[in-house]
Design a protein around this motif. Structure first.
Motif, PDB file in Angstrom:
ATOM      1  N   THR A  29       0.843  -1.193   0.000  1.00 41.14           N
ATOM      2  CA  THR A  29       0.000   0.000   0.000  1.00 41.14           C
ATOM      3  C   THR A  29       0.880   1.245   0.000  1.00 41.14           C
ATOM      4  OG1 THR A  29      -1.758  -1.140   1.185  1.00 41.14           O
ATOM      5  CG2 THR A  29      -1.735   1.257   1.364  1.00 41.14           C
ATOM      6  N   GLY A  30       0.451   2.274  -0.754  1.00 42.35           N
ATOM      7  CA  GLY A  30       1.168   3.547  -0.712  1.00 42.35           C
ATOM      8  C   GLY A  30       1.427   4.110  -2.083  1.00 42.35           C
ATOM      9  N   SER A  31       2.005   5.308  -2.091  1.00 43.89           N
ATOM     10  CA  SER A  31       2.170   6.052  -3.334  1.00 43.89           C
ATOM     11  C   SER A  31       3.340   5.546  -4.177  1.00 43.89           C
ATOM     12  CB  SER A  31       2.359   7.537  -3.019  1.00 43.89           C
ATOM     13  OG  SER A  31       3.503   7.708  -2.196  1.00 43.89           O
ATOM     14  N   THR A  32       4.244   4.748  -3.602  1.00 44.60           N
ATOM     15  CA  THR A  32       5.343   4.183  -4.386  1.00 44.60           C
ATOM     16  C   THR A  32       4.914   2.852  -4.994  1.00 44.60           C
ATOM     17  OG1 THR A  32       6.813   5.154  -2.727  1.00 44.60           O
ATOM     18  CG2 THR A  32       7.825   3.701  -4.357  1.00 44.60           C
ATOM     19  N   ASP A  85       6.260  -3.855  -1.197  1.00 39.77           N
ATOM     20  CA  ASP A  85       5.556  -2.846  -0.396  1.00 39.77           C
ATOM     21  C   ASP A  85       6.453  -1.630  -0.211  1.00 39.77           C
ATOM     22  OD1 ASP A  85       3.622  -1.641   1.170  1.00 39.77           O
ATOM     23  OD2 ASP A  85       3.409  -3.326   2.548  1.00 39.77           O
ATOM     24  N   GLY A  86       5.859  -0.533   0.181  1.00 37.75           N
ATOM     25  CA  GLY A  86       6.620   0.675   0.492  1.00 37.75           C
ATOM     26  C   GLY A  86       7.102   0.653   1.937  1.00 37.75           C
ATOM     27  N   ALA A  87       7.806   1.699   2.336  1.00 37.75           N
ATOM     28  CA  ALA A  87       8.217   1.843   3.738  1.00 37.75           C
ATOM     29  C   ALA A  87       8.368   3.328   4.031  1.00 37.75           C
ATOM     30  CB  ALA A  87       9.530   1.113   3.997  1.00 37.75           C
ATOM     31  N   ASP A  88       8.251   3.664   5.297  1.00 40.78           N
ATOM     32  CA  ASP A  88       8.453   5.060   5.704  1.00 40.78           C
ATOM     33  C   ASP A  88       9.917   5.320   6.077  1.00 40.78           C
ATOM     34  OD1 ASP A  88       5.661   5.891   5.479  1.00 40.78           O
ATOM     35  OD2 ASP A  88       5.380   4.329   6.979  1.00 40.78           O
ATOM     36  N   LYS A  98       6.784   1.140   9.019  1.00 38.83           N
ATOM     37  CA  LYS A  98       5.706   1.216   8.043  1.00 38.83           C
ATOM     38  C   LYS A  98       4.427   1.649   8.753  1.00 38.83           C
ATOM     39  CE  LYS A  98       4.960  -1.974   5.082  1.00 38.83           C
ATOM     40  NZ  LYS A  98       4.507  -0.901   4.182  1.00 38.83           N
ATOM     41  N   GLY A  99       3.435   2.000   7.941  1.00 41.76           N
ATOM     42  CA  GLY A  99       2.142   2.368   8.520  1.00 41.76           C
ATOM     43  C   GLY A  99       1.753   3.804   8.289  1.00 41.76           C
ATOM     44  N   GLY A 100       2.581   4.510   7.509  1.00 41.50           N
ATOM     45  CA  GLY A 100       2.234   5.894   7.169  1.00 41.50           C
ATOM     46  C   GLY A 100       0.897   5.984   6.451  1.00 41.50           C
ATOM     47  N   GLY A 101       0.527   4.900   5.786  1.00 41.92           N
ATOM     48  CA  GLY A 101      -0.763   4.854   5.085  1.00 41.92           C
ATOM     49  C   GLY A 101      -1.817   4.098   5.874  1.00 41.92           C
ATOM     50  N   ALA A 102      -1.537   3.835   7.148  1.00 43.97           N
ATOM     51  CA  ALA A 102      -2.487   3.212   8.084  1.00 43.97           C
ATOM     52  C   ALA A 102      -2.839   1.763   7.728  1.00 43.97           C
ATOM     53  CB  ALA A 102      -3.768   4.057   8.196  1.00 43.97           C
ATOM     54  N   ALA A 103      -1.995   1.122   6.918  1.00 47.61           N
ATOM     55  CA  ALA A 103      -2.314  -0.250   6.477  1.00 47.61           C
ATOM     56  C   ALA A 103      -1.411  -1.288   7.143  1.00 47.61           C
ATOM     57  CB  ALA A 103      -2.190  -0.346   4.957  1.00 47.61           C
ATOM     58  N   GLU A 107      -0.533  -5.227   6.111  1.00 49.90           N
ATOM     59  CA  GLU A 107       0.794  -5.310   5.484  1.00 49.90           C
ATOM     60  C   GLU A 107       1.681  -6.321   6.219  1.00 49.90           C
ATOM     61  OE1 GLU A 107       1.259  -0.819   3.636  1.00 49.90           O
ATOM     62  OE2 GLU A 107       1.835  -1.149   5.709  1.00 49.90           O
ATOM     63  N   LYS A 125      14.031   7.718   2.401  1.00 54.35           N
ATOM     64  CA  LYS A 125      13.559   6.752   3.409  1.00 54.35           C
ATOM     65  C   LYS A 125      14.705   6.053   4.149  1.00 54.35           C
ATOM     66  CE  LYS A 125       9.253   7.315   1.925  1.00 54.35           C
ATOM     67  NZ  LYS A 125       8.403   6.328   1.300  1.00 54.35           N
TER      68      LYS A 125
HETATM   69  C1  5RP Z   1       1.240   2.159   4.363  1.00 55.02           C
HETATM   70  C2  5RP Z   1       2.710   2.067   4.328  1.00 55.02           C
HETATM   71  C3  5RP Z   1       3.385   2.629   3.118  1.00 55.02           C
HETATM   72  O1  5RP Z   1       3.965   1.584   2.413  1.00 55.02           O
HETATM   73  C4  5RP Z   1       4.405   3.628   3.554  1.00 55.02           C
HETATM   74  O2  5RP Z   1       3.725   4.644   4.276  1.00 55.02           O
HETATM   75  C5  5RP Z   1       5.141   4.253   2.369  1.00 55.02           C
HETATM   76  O3  5RP Z   1       4.235   4.922   1.556  1.00 55.02           O
HETATM   77  P1  5RP Z   1       4.700   5.850   0.352  1.00 55.02           P
HETATM   78  O4  5RP Z   1       5.273   4.962  -0.676  1.00 55.02           O
HETATM   79  O5  5RP Z   1       3.418   6.534  -0.057  1.00 55.02           O
HETATM   80  O6  5RP Z   1       5.701   6.845   0.905  1.00 55.02           O
HETATM   81  O7  5RP Z   1       3.362   1.556   5.196  1.00 55.02           O
HETATM   82  O8  5RP Z   1       0.729   1.734   5.607  1.00 55.02           O
END
Ligand code: 5RP
Length: 235
Positions: A29-32, A85-88, A98-103, A107, A125
């Motif tokens: 989940t996320g914008s990447t 998956d993405g990461a913060d 992780k969890g910036g997107g609340a998922a 995840e 990151k």
């Molecule tokens: C969602 C996440 C995302 O993968 C994380 O926040 C990175 O998102 P983005 O690619 O938008 O920066 O952990 O819960």
């Protein structure tokens, strides 16, 4: 300086090299990673790639269906070949926030079911020590104020319920998210994860320890794939 959105797109697409026909793929989940999902859909349509996916959020489920990736439930299959998956944040030992997107809950369940985890990220990151990004923690709504107080005492920092407008963010699982402002001081993420999970009311914490096998990292000088020497893709 390269546009961040373009970096995300490059990393997201490059990570598709890990996906082969026949694989069961966790879709982050996320914008990447949304660029990964779109590219996998394109490869299915244009190149005959055959995969099934397990999404980590309702948002990713919607996107995956839009781009034509067939989805299955974890209960229908015996594990996944890979999750992307993405990461913060990620640190030198490939530990993640992780969890910036609340998922984070879905995840982590999907990552736990996967034989390998590839993270897609831009180079903002990469950190020496986790925690500059506030640590997301999923909580039950019941008595969440008490859970927040316990977390604040444990971590010795400010902990806020994440808001969306006038109300709290509600996750796909009907829970809330607290963000712990530890600062870049999480030097022992495994102990921190264990201690947080001992608090009743905590559903899950966004520390992903010993799960990440590679990071596909986009920066000004291009995209590089950094393999975790202690991970499952190191051969
Ligand atoms: C969602 C996440 C995302 O993968 C994380 O926040 C990175 O998102 P983005 O690619 O938008 O920066 O952990 O819960």
């Amino acid at each position: 300086m390269a546009d961040v959105e373009e970096l995300k797109r490059k990393a997201g697409i490059e990570a598709c090299k890990f996906v082969k026909s026949g694989m069961k793929v966790g879709l982050g989940t996320g914008s990447t990673v949304k660029h990964t999902v779109v590219e996998l859909g394109r490869r299915m349509a244009d190149e005959g790639l055959e995969i099934v996916g397990v999404p980590t959020s309702l948002a990713t489920q919607k996107l995956a269906l839009e781009v034509g990736i067939p989805l299955v439930e974890l209960s229908e299959i015996d594990g996944l070949d890979i999750v992307i998956d993405g990461a913060d944040e990620y640190d030198p030992k490939f530990q993640l926030i992780k969890g910036g997107g609340a998922a984070l809950l879905r995840e982590k369940i999907v990552a736990q079911e996967s034989s390998a985890m590839v993270v897609v990220a831009d180079d903002r990151k990469r950190v020496e020590s986790l925690g500059a990004f506030p640590l997301p923690i999923e909580l039950t709504p019941f008595s969440h104020e008490a859970t927040v107080r316990s977390l604040s005492r444990l971590l010795d920092c400010r902990v806020n319920i994440r808001m969306a407008g006038d109300g709290p963010v509600i996750t796909d699982n009907g829970n809330m998210i607290a963000d712990a402002h530890t600062g870049p001081s999480i030097n022992d993420p495994e102990s921190t994860e264990t201690e947080i999970l001992l608090i009743a009311g905590v559903v899950q914490v966004g520390l992903f320890n010993n799960m990440c096998d590679a990071v596909v990292l986009a920066g000004m000088n291009g995209v590089e794939t950094v393999i975790n020497p202690n991970g499952r893709l190191n051969n």
